[in-house]
Design an enzyme around this catalytic site. Sequence first.
Site, short mmCIF file in Angstrom:
data_model
loop_
_atom_site.label_atom_id
_atom_site.label_comp_id
_atom_site.label_asym_id
_atom_site.label_seq_id
_atom_site.Cartn_x
_atom_site.Cartn_y
_atom_site.Cartn_z
CB SER A 108 -0.90 0.00 1.25
OG SER A 108 -1.44 1.27 1.49
CB SER A 109 0.33 4.63 -1.40
OG SER A 109 -0.97 4.87 -0.88
CE1 TYR A 137 -2.72 -3.64 5.47
CE2 TYR A 137 -2.04 -1.61 4.39
CZ TYR A 137 -2.48 -2.91 4.31
OH TYR A 137 -2.70 -3.50 3.09
CE LYS A 141 0.00 -5.43 3.33
NZ LYS A 141 0.01 -6.73 2.62
CG HIS A 180 -9.71 1.85 2.40
ND1 HIS A 180 -9.64 0.48 2.26
CD2 HIS A 180 -8.60 2.21 3.09
CE1 HIS A 180 -8.53 0.04 2.84
NE2 HIS A 180 -7.88 1.07 3.34
#
Length: 315
Positions: A108-109, A137, A141, A180
């Site tokens: 994820s960004s 999170y 990642k 989201h």
Amino acid sequence: MNKDSKIYIAGHKGMVGSAVWRMLEQNGYKNLIGKSSKELDLRNQQNVQSFYEIEKPDIVIDAAARVGGILANNDYPYQFIMENLQIQNNLIDGALKSGINTFIFLGSSCIYPKLAKQPLKEEYLLTDALEPTNEWYAIAKIAGVKACEAIRKQYNKDYVSLMPTNLYGYFDNFDLKTSHVLPAMIRKFHEAKLNDKPVELWGSGAPMREFLFVDDLAKAVLFVMENKPEEHLYNVGTGKDITIKELALTIQKVVGHAGEIIWDATKPDGTPRKLMDVSKLNKLGWQHQVELEEGIVKTYEWFLQNQDKIKEVKM
């Protein structure tokens, strides 16, 4: 790479995993493996290792994760860091021990620093502090990205990480407590339209976000799988962003809600801006194809057709 390669897609029932599954099938890959969480608990190291030994996949695509928006990350920090670490560590280490040469890790960004220079380049990783509302999170990642990089460096295996921007599309999570921003807005505007009520949204509407239709990410996974790029980390996005307020107005138009939008500025905005620099993957030949309004139309149509299947997500 051949069409008979045995490909395991972890998280194949989720939004990303199901999109990857459809994309591979459409392109002639038929030897696909998927296991539900009831069939295989990815948090259990021994279960994952036994699965690898029995199935012997040639390729692993890791689309499995515990995911959620600001509220879910804030309320369940331990689950977001620990379960994601368990899932990806078991998949990555198990793949290495089983001699699997190709592994695609999806992140994820949010791995990039909160106040990093825009647009976000791959080399900005670990250069500053993370956004506090989703650091649990993000840290998990980041660990996955570095594990794949280490394997690539030490064992010369084709382990690559793709970092998509904000995703949306078919099979999205529309649960208002854990979703989201984009799917949450679709549901809020839809229900407000049915009840002829205004829509209340978090924050000021000023932050800028980039959104990628999930089928475009699936095409990026296929592209990387077939072309085996030389580097370990690639951003995946559109390279274009809009304000949350503009997003709300676009969704309001697509849904057909005619009421007022109320912004609750007492609620957090999150990161001020998250725009991805996607030039590395673009130069190799991948480009996004679905523009935002078209993607929102597709997603809303899917939402309308599948409301009876949309489940509430339990933490």
